[in-house]
Design an enzyme around this catalytic site. Structure first.
Site, mmCIF file in Angstrom:
data_model
loop_
_atom_site.group_PDB
_atom_site.id
_atom_site.type_symbol
_atom_site.label_atom_id
_atom_site.label_comp_id
_atom_site.label_asym_id
_atom_site.label_seq_id
_atom_site.Cartn_x
_atom_site.Cartn_y
_atom_site.Cartn_z
ATOM 1 C CD GLN A 7 -2.796 -1.136 -0.113
ATOM 2 O OE1 GLN A 7 -3.320 -0.122 -0.543
ATOM 3 N NE2 GLN A 7 -2.894 -2.309 -0.741
ATOM 4 C CB CYS A 8 4.461 1.851 0.479
ATOM 5 S SG CYS A 8 5.726 3.121 0.345
#
Length: 124
Positions: free
Chosen positions: A14-15
């Site tokens: 999710q970065c």
């Protein structure tokens, strides 16, 4: 013809930096494997090897939320590579992302200006 060394990307799915890096690799037609820190945290030995390759200061993401949420005593305890490895092993989200292993090289963080040269042997 020799086989290319494996390209492995480590980070958090999710970065945003990891997402941009993975999109860039795909746009270059590069095959890679992805290891999510949440599912498979890096070992202290692996973090130590990365710190040796890129420097512990480059591996530690002091701008990220994880680092900023650590208490002052924990932050102050990070003074060298061994102390950084201890904290990063306990808090892998504080590692600068993505970390890329390619052969015997390690890259920490996505930099579109640096990656073409760093990965030139892979680019088509």
């Amino acid at each position: 013809m020799s086989a290319m060394p494996a390209l492995t990307v480590y980070g958090l799915s999710q970065c945003d930096s990891v997402k941009r890096a993975r999109q860039w690799l795909q746009s270059q037609g590069l095959d890679y494997s992805f290891v999510d820190f949440k599912k498979t945290p890096p070992s202290a030995a692996q973090i130590s090897a990365w710190a040796e390759a890129v420097g512990w200061e480059a591996l530690l993401n002091k701008r990220g939320t994880t680092w900023r949420k650590l208490d002052a005593a924990t932050q102050a305890s990070v003074i060298d590579a061994p102390s950084a490895v201890v904290v990063l092993a306990q808090h892998p989200s504080a590692i600068k992302r993505p970390v890329v292993e390619v052969g015997d090289r390690v890259l920490a963080g996505f930099d579109e200006a640096v990656w073409p040269d760093a990965l030139s042997g892979f680019l088509r």
